[in-house]
Design an enzyme around this catalytic site. Structure first.
Site: not given
Length: 161
Positions: A96, A135
């Protein structure tokens, strides 16, 4: 790793065009919202720090990263100069991840080719939640900040080309 030993939030403000008259659309995925909210904060705060009026920043939420494509397409119709697409996809145990990442990247690329309003790709595609945290306001800075700087530069390019 591209962000190793690099803070994504570092930039030279003197090299950024005047952004006070630009209008920005930000489309944010609700999936992995801890991460996407951090990215949004980085993008929003950076735009404001560079002179963008909060009234010139429009935010829409979509359920997941795959829906960013449609959200960004519709946002392009809202008289904005640039769209920032914010999402987070984290590797799981199935394919996925690959399908979503590929589809979103290709969809945003297609919007940039088809339409005259730039769409900035601010979609983290990380192997772990920890990488995403690092991040989106963690030790590597904030990819949202980087996306906002890219958006300002693309607005200026669009205006002057």
């Amino acid at each position: 790793m591209a962000t190793e030993n690099k803070n994504l939030s570092d930039y030279d403000k003197t090299t950024i065009p005047n952004a006070s008259h630009y209008r920005f659309g930000i489309v944010v995925s609700e999936w992995n919202d801890t991460i996407t909210e951090g990215l949004y904060k980085g993008a929003h705060d950076t735009l404001v720090e560079n002179g963008v009026l909060t009234s010139n920043i429009k935010r829409w939420d979509v359920p997941g990263s795959f829906e960013l494509i449609y959200g960004a397409k519709k946002m392009q119709e809202q008289h904005v100069d640039v769209v920032i697409a914010i999402g987070s996809v984290i590797q799981g145990e199935t394919k996925h991840f690959d399908f979503v990442c590929e589809g979103v990247a290709q969809g945003i690329k297609d919007l940039n080719i088809i339409n005259d309003i730039p769409v900035i790709f601010c979609v983290l595609t990380d192997n772990t939640m920890q990488q995403a945290i690092e991040r989106s306001g963690g030790k590597h800075g904030n990819k949202g900040t980087e996306a906002a700087i890219a958006a300002i530069k693309m607005a200026a390019l669009r205006e002057h080309s």
